[in-house]
Design a protein around this motif. Sequence first.
Motif, PDB file in Angstrom:
ATOM      1  N   LEU A 118       6.423 -18.362  53.325  1.00  0.00           N
ATOM      2  CA  LEU A 118       5.202 -17.549  53.469  1.00  0.00           C
ATOM      3  C   LEU A 118       4.963 -16.829  52.156  1.00  0.00           C
ATOM      4  N   VAL A 119       3.742 -16.934  51.646  1.00  0.00           N
ATOM      5  CA  VAL A 119       3.393 -16.208  50.421  1.00  0.00           C
ATOM      6  C   VAL A 119       2.267 -15.254  50.785  1.00  0.00           C
ATOM      7  N   SER A 120       2.528 -13.950  50.736  1.00  0.00           N
ATOM      8  CA  SER A 120       1.471 -12.981  51.068  1.00  0.00           C
ATOM      9  C   SER A 120       0.916 -12.407  49.774  1.00  0.00           C
ATOM     10  N   VAL A 121      -0.406 -12.408  49.675  1.00  0.00           N
ATOM     11  CA  VAL A 121      -1.065 -11.859  48.482  1.00  0.00           C
ATOM     12  C   VAL A 121      -2.059 -10.809  48.968  1.00  0.00           C
ATOM     13  N   GLY A 122      -1.751  -9.524  48.778  1.00  0.00           N
ATOM     14  CA  GLY A 122      -2.654  -8.477  49.250  1.00  0.00           C
ATOM     15  C   GLY A 122      -1.931  -7.163  49.421  1.00  0.00           C
ATOM     16  N   GLY A 123      -2.565  -6.245  50.148  1.00  0.00           N
ATOM     17  CA  GLY A 123      -1.991  -4.923  50.383  1.00  0.00           C
ATOM     18  C   GLY A 123      -1.041  -4.931  51.575  1.00  0.00           C
ATOM     19  N   GLY A 124      -0.771  -3.737  52.078  1.00  0.00           N
ATOM     20  CA  GLY A 124       0.180  -3.586  53.172  1.00  0.00           C
ATOM     21  C   GLY A 124      -0.227  -4.339  54.435  1.00  0.00           C
ATOM     22  N   SER A 125      -1.525  -4.513  54.655  1.00  0.00           N
ATOM     23  CA  SER A 125      -1.970  -5.224  55.861  1.00  0.00           C
ATOM     24  C   SER A 125      -1.577  -6.698  55.790  1.00  0.00           C
ATOM     25  N   THR A 126      -1.686  -7.275  54.601  1.00  0.00           N
ATOM     26  CA  THR A 126      -1.362  -8.696  54.414  1.00  0.00           C
ATOM     27  C   THR A 126       0.148  -8.908  54.473  1.00  0.00           C
ATOM     28  N   THR A 127       0.883  -8.053  53.769  1.00  0.00           N
ATOM     29  CA  THR A 127       2.348  -8.137  53.828  1.00  0.00           C
ATOM     30  C   THR A 127       2.788  -7.981  55.286  1.00  0.00           C
ATOM     31  N   GLY A 128       2.102  -7.090  56.003  1.00  0.00           N
ATOM     32  CA  GLY A 128       2.447  -6.837  57.407  1.00  0.00           C
ATOM     33  C   GLY A 128       2.289  -8.080  58.269  1.00  0.00           C
ATOM     34  N   LEU A 129       1.270  -8.886  57.993  1.00  0.00           N
ATOM     35  CA  LEU A 129       1.077 -10.114  58.788  1.00  0.00           C
ATOM     36  C   LEU A 129       2.192 -11.117  58.475  1.00  0.00           C
ATOM     37  N   ALA A 130       2.541 -11.245  57.199  1.00  0.00           N
ATOM     38  CA  ALA A 130       3.642 -12.152  56.840  1.00  0.00           C
ATOM     39  C   ALA A 130       4.929 -11.704  57.535  1.00  0.00           C
ATOM     40  N   LYS A 131       5.153 -10.387  57.579  1.00  0.00           N
ATOM     41  CA  LYS A 131       6.355  -9.870  58.248  1.00  0.00           C
ATOM     42  C   LYS A 131       6.345 -10.204  59.740  1.00  0.00           C
ATOM     43  N   ALA A 132       5.153 -10.125  60.344  1.00  0.00           N
ATOM     44  CA  ALA A 132       5.063 -10.428  61.790  1.00  0.00           C
ATOM     45  C   ALA A 132       5.438 -11.888  62.051  1.00  0.00           C
ATOM     46  N   ILE A 133       5.071 -12.786  61.142  1.00  0.00           N
ATOM     47  CA  ILE A 133       5.439 -14.202  61.301  1.00  0.00           C
ATOM     48  C   ILE A 133       6.955 -14.360  61.106  1.00  0.00           C
ATOM     49  N   ALA A 134       7.460 -13.715  60.045  1.00  0.00           N
ATOM     50  CA  ALA A 134       8.893 -13.830  59.747  1.00  0.00           C
ATOM     51  C   ALA A 134       9.756 -13.276  60.877  1.00  0.00           C
ATOM     52  N   LEU A 135       9.248 -12.253  61.539  1.00  0.00           N
ATOM     53  CA  LEU A 135      10.028 -11.595  62.607  1.00  0.00           C
ATOM     54  C   LEU A 135      10.429 -12.577  63.708  1.00  0.00           C
ATOM     55  N   THR A 136       9.504 -13.480  64.083  1.00  0.00           N
ATOM     56  CA  THR A 136       9.827 -14.398  65.184  1.00  0.00           C
ATOM     57  C   THR A 136      10.257 -15.778  64.699  1.00  0.00           C
ATOM     58  N   THR A 137       9.961 -16.115  63.444  1.00  0.00           N
ATOM     59  CA  THR A 137      10.275 -17.474  62.983  1.00  0.00           C
ATOM     60  C   THR A 137      11.419 -17.517  61.966  1.00  0.00           C
ATOM     61  N   GLY A 138      11.682 -16.381  61.317  1.00  0.00           N
ATOM     62  CA  GLY A 138      12.722 -16.349  60.278  1.00  0.00           C
ATOM     63  C   GLY A 138      12.296 -17.028  58.984  1.00  0.00           C
ATOM     64  N   ILE A 139      11.025 -17.404  58.852  1.00  0.00           N
ATOM     65  CA  ILE A 139      10.562 -18.052  57.610  1.00  0.00           C
ATOM     66  C   ILE A 139      10.592 -17.014  56.478  1.00  0.00           C
ATOM     67  N   PRO A 140      11.142 -17.373  55.298  1.00  0.00           N
ATOM     68  CA  PRO A 140      11.205 -16.395  54.201  1.00  0.00           C
ATOM     69  C   PRO A 140       9.834 -16.062  53.632  1.00  0.00           C
ATOM     70  N   ILE A 141       9.761 -14.866  53.041  1.00  0.00           N
ATOM     71  CA  ILE A 141       8.492 -14.386  52.459  1.00  0.00           C
ATOM     72  C   ILE A 141       8.657 -14.165  50.958  1.00  0.00           C
ATOM     73  N   VAL A 142       7.657 -14.617  50.214  1.00  0.00           N
ATOM     74  CA  VAL A 142       7.493 -14.138  48.838  1.00  0.00           C
ATOM     75  C   VAL A 142       6.255 -13.255  48.878  1.00  0.00           C
TER      76      VAL A 142
END
Length: 356
Positions: A89-113
């Motif tokens: 997952l690559v999130s590009v944006g402010g806290g709202s965008t990072t927050g969505l990537a985190k929500a995906i990672a929380l249930t899937t374990g996919i890493p985030i950049v």
Amino acid sequence: MSLSFEHVTLGQRVRFGSGQAAGHLSAEAERLNAHNVMVIAGEREMFIAEQVAASVEVAVWHSDVVMHVPIETAENARQVALENDVDLLVSVGGGSTTGLAKAIALTTGIPIVAVPTTYAGSEATDVWGLTEAKRKTTGVDAKVLPTTVIYDSELTLSLPVEMSVASGLNGMAHCIDSLWAPKADPINAALAGEGIRALSQGLPKIVADSQSIDGRDEALYGAYLSAVAFASAGSGLHHKICHVLGGTFNLPHAQTHATVLPYVLAFNAPHAPEAEQRAATAFGTDTALEGLQQLRAQVDAPQRLSDYGFTAENIPQAVEIVLEKIPANNPREVTEDNLTQLLTAALNGDDPATLN
Ligand code: NAD
């Protein structure tokens, strides 16, 4: 000096450099052996994401970003990630965008950049937030900490000055609140002190010239330090108050932090001399409040909560909810009366010095 504390440092790679995000992202995708990259960016930040991901093969672009991460938005994004067999997952944006990537990672374990474009600092914490039926829940999970953060000040040049100031003061709030937060310790205090110094030097440069790379670099560096300090120290009184104002009264995140901070500082400082001295030294002023107020005047900071829809009628409910969440170690006893005074002063933009 005798010291005794327990400190946790979160493991994360940081790649910092103006104009280098695209190169840094392609190196990270290769290092992480990613084949199916999902880029997450709101509609307004998608043009930035396209530049950043120019050298990466992207499996799916996702722009459905909503502030405070409603559960439906999160579930939809999780589905998209799973259907596309996403492995980064690559999130590009402010806290709202990072927050969505985190929500995906929380249930899937996919890493985030994470590639942040504001100074909110979510990229350096293991805290997630989700909103369900108008109630914001937060939690801590190692899976949501981005593996890598890529900071590139060129990507923040389009962030309007007013938002840059509010967001930078959100970073400042992480620093100051971490000085008396539940897990405050000498390590996060050292990071917070340097964060205060960097933000207080960077923000005026951005106000003087929104295209100042120097100012933007200092602000991003300060924002990172502020988030590391906050992630380690936890939420102090300031964050407890702002969480309620945002969650229950839907006030905007960065502006709320920017407005409330001098009131919490004035309230706690006389009871926390070490924290006060650390912040004053970082500002280079006699007192911490003087340093913060000088900076706020220089950058034309948000002044009063009434500008963001908060009203005197909201105060009793806010006080009731905040009182349940006061950290046990807060340096000053918080009562219904003094918290009402604090919120009333912040509502009206009164001189914070009156709270001493
Ligand atoms: P945001 O992500 O909502 O961005 C604010 C505004 O700035 C948006 O309109 C966005 O489109 C715009 N924007 C962002 N980057 C831009 C750019 N480079 N150019 C032009 N416009 C740009 O707000 P925020 O303050 O960054 O983040 C707030 C959210 O992050 C809140 O939900 C908060 O709870 C969360 N947060 C979480 C943590 C954590 O540790 N989990 C820490 C801080 C903030």
